[in-house]
Scaffold this active site. Structure first.
Site, mmCIF file in Angstrom:
data_model
loop_
_atom_site.group_PDB
_atom_site.id
_atom_site.type_symbol
_atom_site.label_atom_id
_atom_site.label_comp_id
_atom_site.label_asym_id
_atom_site.label_seq_id
_atom_site.Cartn_x
_atom_site.Cartn_y
_atom_site.Cartn_z
ATOM 1 N N SER A 28 0.825 -1.213 0.000
ATOM 2 C CA SER A 28 0.000 0.000 0.000
ATOM 3 C C SER A 28 0.858 1.261 0.000
ATOM 4 O O SER A 28 0.334 2.374 -0.019
ATOM 5 C CB SER A 28 -0.935 0.016 1.213
ATOM 6 O OG SER A 28 -0.203 -0.161 2.413
ATOM 7 N N ASN A 115 -2.056 -3.022 12.858
ATOM 8 C CA ASN A 115 -3.520 -2.889 12.805
ATOM 9 C C ASN A 115 -4.026 -1.693 13.610
ATOM 10 O O ASN A 115 -4.862 -0.921 13.141
ATOM 11 C CB ASN A 115 -4.183 -4.181 13.290
ATOM 12 C CG ASN A 115 -3.848 -5.351 12.383
ATOM 13 O OD1 ASN A 115 -3.240 -5.171 11.318
ATOM 14 N ND2 ASN A 115 -4.235 -6.561 12.786
ATOM 15 N N THR A 160 -40.440 26.723 -9.629
ATOM 16 C CA THR A 160 -40.740 25.340 -9.251
ATOM 17 C C THR A 160 -40.928 24.622 -10.584
ATOM 18 O O THR A 160 -41.420 25.226 -11.548
ATOM 19 C CB THR A 160 -42.022 25.220 -8.398
ATOM 20 O OG1 THR A 160 -43.121 25.715 -9.159
ATOM 21 C CG2 THR A 160 -41.927 26.001 -7.092
ATOM 22 N N HIS A 161 -40.482 23.398 -10.659
ATOM 23 C CA HIS A 161 -40.506 22.638 -11.924
ATOM 24 C C HIS A 161 -39.714 23.357 -13.019
ATOM 25 O O HIS A 161 -39.985 23.167 -14.206
ATOM 26 C CB HIS A 161 -41.941 22.390 -12.412
ATOM 27 C CG HIS A 161 -42.860 21.902 -11.338
ATOM 28 N ND1 HIS A 161 -43.100 20.577 -11.092
ATOM 29 C CD2 HIS A 161 -43.592 22.585 -10.422
ATOM 30 C CE1 HIS A 161 -43.941 20.449 -10.072
ATOM 31 N NE2 HIS A 161 -44.249 21.666 -9.639
ATOM 32 N N SER A 282 -13.586 27.272 -26.587
ATOM 33 C CA SER A 282 -13.724 26.095 -27.428
ATOM 34 C C SER A 282 -12.650 26.147 -28.505
ATOM 35 O O SER A 282 -12.308 27.220 -29.000
ATOM 36 C CB SER A 282 -15.115 26.079 -28.065
ATOM 37 O OG SER A 282 -15.098 25.328 -29.255
ATOM 38 N N LYS A 288 -17.365 30.815 -28.016
ATOM 39 C CA LYS A 288 -17.754 30.116 -26.789
ATOM 40 C C LYS A 288 -16.977 30.557 -25.549
ATOM 41 O O LYS A 288 -15.784 30.816 -25.592
ATOM 42 C CB LYS A 288 -17.534 28.591 -26.956
ATOM 43 C CG LYS A 288 -18.483 27.906 -27.890
ATOM 44 C CD LYS A 288 -19.951 28.032 -27.490
ATOM 45 C CE LYS A 288 -20.283 27.222 -26.256
ATOM 46 N NZ LYS A 288 -20.193 25.788 -26.475
ATOM 47 N N ASN A 290 -17.127 28.726 -21.899
ATOM 48 C CA ASN A 290 -17.801 27.604 -21.229
ATOM 49 C C ASN A 290 -17.598 27.626 -19.716
ATOM 50 O O ASN A 290 -16.492 27.873 -19.248
ATOM 51 C CB ASN A 290 -17.274 26.282 -21.780
ATOM 52 C CG ASN A 290 -17.585 26.122 -23.258
ATOM 53 O OD1 ASN A 290 -18.623 26.597 -23.733
ATOM 54 N ND2 ASN A 290 -16.694 25.491 -23.990
ATOM 55 N N GLU A 295 -19.236 22.978 -14.173
ATOM 56 C CA GLU A 295 -19.546 21.685 -14.812
ATOM 57 C C GLU A 295 -18.714 20.562 -14.216
ATOM 58 O O GLU A 295 -19.205 19.455 -13.963
ATOM 59 C CB GLU A 295 -19.259 21.756 -16.319
ATOM 60 C CG GLU A 295 -20.254 22.557 -17.108
ATOM 61 C CD GLU A 295 -19.824 22.649 -18.563
ATOM 62 O OE1 GLU A 295 -20.265 21.814 -19.363
ATOM 63 O OE2 GLU A 295 -19.035 23.543 -18.894
ATOM 64 N N TYR A 322 -9.464 -7.257 12.193
ATOM 65 C CA TYR A 322 -8.840 -6.681 11.002
ATOM 66 C C TYR A 322 -8.793 -7.700 9.868
ATOM 67 O O TYR A 322 -8.504 -8.871 10.063
ATOM 68 C CB TYR A 322 -7.401 -6.213 11.310
ATOM 69 C CG TYR A 322 -6.680 -5.696 10.079
ATOM 70 C CD1 TYR A 322 -6.827 -4.369 9.687
ATOM 71 C CD2 TYR A 322 -5.916 -6.538 9.280
ATOM 72 C CE1 TYR A 322 -6.207 -3.894 8.529
ATOM 73 C CE2 TYR A 322 -5.288 -6.074 8.128
ATOM 74 C CZ TYR A 322 -5.437 -4.747 7.755
ATOM 75 O OH TYR A 322 -4.842 -4.287 6.618
ATOM 76 N N GLN A 327 -7.233 -2.417 3.825
ATOM 77 C CA GLN A 327 -6.232 -1.587 3.154
ATOM 78 C C GLN A 327 -6.867 -0.812 1.995
ATOM 79 O O GLN A 327 -6.350 0.218 1.584
ATOM 80 C CB GLN A 327 -5.098 -2.492 2.650
ATOM 81 C CG GLN A 327 -3.963 -1.758 1.991
ATOM 82 C CD GLN A 327 -2.739 -2.635 1.855
ATOM 83 O OE1 GLN A 327 -2.068 -2.957 2.823
ATOM 84 N NE2 GLN A 327 -2.448 -3.051 0.630
ATOM 85 N N LYS A 330 -8.194 3.270 1.853
ATOM 86 C CA LYS A 330 -7.450 4.523 1.724
ATOM 87 C C LYS A 330 -7.704 5.271 0.429
ATOM 88 O O LYS A 330 -7.951 6.480 0.451
ATOM 89 C CB LYS A 330 -5.963 4.255 1.887
ATOM 90 C CG LYS A 330 -5.628 3.983 3.330
ATOM 91 C CD LYS A 330 -4.249 3.436 3.512
ATOM 92 C CE LYS A 330 -4.205 2.628 4.785
ATOM 93 N NZ LYS A 330 -5.112 1.445 4.755
HETATM 94 N N1 ARG Z 1 -1.152 -1.493 5.058
HETATM 95 C C1 ARG Z 1 -2.085 -2.053 5.956
HETATM 96 C C2 ARG Z 1 -3.448 -1.361 5.815
HETATM 97 O O1 ARG Z 1 -3.491 -0.358 5.201
HETATM 98 C C3 ARG Z 1 -1.598 -1.890 7.353
HETATM 99 C C4 ARG Z 1 -2.106 -2.925 8.294
HETATM 100 C C5 ARG Z 1 -1.582 -4.257 7.871
HETATM 101 N N2 ARG Z 1 -1.850 -5.268 8.836
HETATM 102 C C6 ARG Z 1 -1.701 -6.551 8.559
HETATM 103 N N3 ARG Z 1 -1.939 -7.377 9.492
HETATM 104 N N4 ARG Z 1 -1.391 -6.970 7.361
HETATM 105 O O2 ARG Z 1 -4.439 -1.795 6.302
#
Ligand code: ARG
Length: 464
Positions: A28, A115, A160-161, A282, A288, A290, A295, A322, A327, A330
């Site tokens: 990660s 964890n 409205t509408h 454009s 144009k 825009n 948007e 866990y 993971q 994130k």
């Molecule tokens: N990179 C892991 C996560 O984002 C950290 C925790 C990993 N824990 C494990 N027991 N593999 O969750």
């Protein structure tokens, strides 16, 4: 980023190195490197507590702190090549620390697991981002409220509408947006209040055998208190879901706001002018201009709603405690944070720069028989039952459509053909100014009410 095989931090029970693809697939560090500040802060608090508990000596704590601060400087300067073999930000930093300070570095992880470490890091990171996002919402609110103050009496059609309904003031319309943002702000603070508990000490899932002081680490890191249950601590990602729910509602609001800005800048509406610096041209059509910024904000709502769904599905059905699935929390979370910050910045910079086309809004309000309800109310005040008044006004509108005249443009004689109780005081209520001024109560569109509401709204933002 290096992919070279580096000895892992957990190789003891393994007989062969991790497959290169698996190392990359399970890593990660590619995205959690942005947690480095908070990981270091968490580690310093943990080490400080270990020293109090007699697990680390003064000198060991000092070495750990110095080493971690050096790593922070290196990371800030972009001088670290993060390693995929070391999987994540936690092991990258720990290995680096050990390389720097020797065997003491290996003691940092005493009484802790990745964890509870990661659960702590994301909370710390998100908490900082929430605090910044809160100030950005306030900045946007001030911009919206100041537009309301400036244009408290500018008349536009209310819809409205998407059909002209009754005249409203532009200021009143702006303050509707402020109400939504005010609720978004309070939702964000609710999320912050609920997540501000420290998971450190939960370790892998069951707690730890060392004499840790969880209240101390919680305090050092600015949490309200330690979390209550170790199993829940390492597996809970409610706070990320809750933040994404907040973000989705905010983006839903901003996408509605965007939609109105896009409509209003069109030649067909021509209610506002967006300065050139918020627009693009454009490549083929030279005329144009825009409204790309609104948007794009409207479009960005899609990814944030997607992130909310991704997190809900990610957590659904996960058994305690866990699991590696976590993971995956994130990237959606980071993406929503980045998107929310960009969209709020775009809006908070753009709203103060909007100029209204007052004449054109006024003309539009005049075109749609927007004072028809006012005429009905007038007849009721003169004694006619509302249903009958509705019918009478309906007939006069039909006549206006045929003769291309607004109600306020008809003569008294013309109006009296529909009811003889109409007197020449009727013109006070048929004008757009008369119509908005008459809605003179809290939450109404009268210019004096807009001014008062804007002052109340500003005071709320100022007291934060
Ligand atoms: N990179 C892991 C996560 O984002 C950290 C925790 C990993 N824990 C494990 N027991 N593999 O969750």
């Amino acid at each position: 980023m290096t992919e070279k095989t580096e000895s892992t931090m957990w190789g003891g029970r393994f007989n062969e190195p991790t497959d290169a693809f698996v190392a990359r697939f399970t890593a990660s560090i590619q995205f959690d490197q942005r947690l480095f500040h908070h990981d270091i802060n968490g580690s310093i608090a943990h080490a400080t507590m270990l020293k109090q508990a007699g697990v680390l000596s003064d000198e060991e704590l000092n070495d750990i702190k110095t080493g971690l601060e050096e790593i922070r400087q290196d990371a800030m300067a972009g001088n670290i090549e993060w390693s995929i073999a070391l999987e994540d930000i936690h092991m990258n930093i720990e290995k680096r620390l050990t390389d720097k300070i020797g065997v003491t570095g290996k003691k940092l992880h005493t009484g802790r697991s990745r964890n509870d470490q990661v659960a702590t890091d994301i909370r710390l990171y998100l908490r900082d981002e929430i605090d910044f996002i809160a100030t950005e919402i306030s900045r946007l609110q001030i911009a919206v409220i100041e537009q309301a103050e400036k244009n408290n009496a500018a008349i536009m059609p209310g819809f409205t509408h998407l059909q002209t309904a009754q005249p409203v003031t532009f200021g009143h319309h702006m303050l509707a947006w402020n109400e939504m943002l005010e609720r978004d702000f309070s939702r964000l603070l609710d999320c912050r209040a609920r997540m501000n508990q420290c998971p450190l000490g939960a370790a892998a899932l069951a707690g730890t055998t060392y004499p840790i002081d969880r209240a101390l680490t919680a305090d050092l890191l600015g949490f309200d208190k330690p979390t209550e249950n170790s199993l829940d601590s390492v597996s809970d990602r409610d706070f990320a879901i809750e933040f994404n729910a907040f973000a989705s509602i905010l983006l839903m609001h901003l996408s509605r706001f965007s939609e109105e800005l896009v409509l209003w800048t069109s030649a067909q509406f021509n209610f506002i002018d967006l300065p050139d610096r918020f627009c693009t041209g454009s490549s083929i059509m030279p005329q144009k201009k825009n409204p790309d910024v609104p948007e794009l904000v409207r479009g960005k709502s899609g990814r944030v709603f997607g992130n909310l769904t991704a997190l809900l599905v990610l957590m659904k059905s996960q058994p305690l405690a866990y699991n590696k699935d976590n993971q995956e929390d994130k990237e959606p979370l980071f993406d929503s944070i980045d998107t929310v910050k960009d969209c709020l910045k775009a809006f908070a910079d753009m709203i103060p720069a909007i100029e209204i086309e007052a004449d054109s809004m006024y003309e539009a309000a005049k075109r749609g028989f927007s004072t028809a309800t006012d005429l009905a109310d007038y007849l009721v005040r003169k004694g006619m039952p509302f249903r009958d008044a509705h019918e009478v006004v309906g007939e006069s509108v039909a006549y206006g459509l045929k003769t291309r005249k607004d109600l306020s443009e008809m003569t008294l004689e013309e109006l009296q053909k529909f009811s003889d109780i109409i007197g020449d005081d009727v013109f006070d209520v048929l004008t757009l100014e008369g119509s908005v001024a008459a809605r003179d109560h809290i939450g109404g569109t009268a210019p004096v009410q807009v001014t008062a509401a804007a002052a109340r709204a500003k005071a709320l933002v100022a007291q934060r």
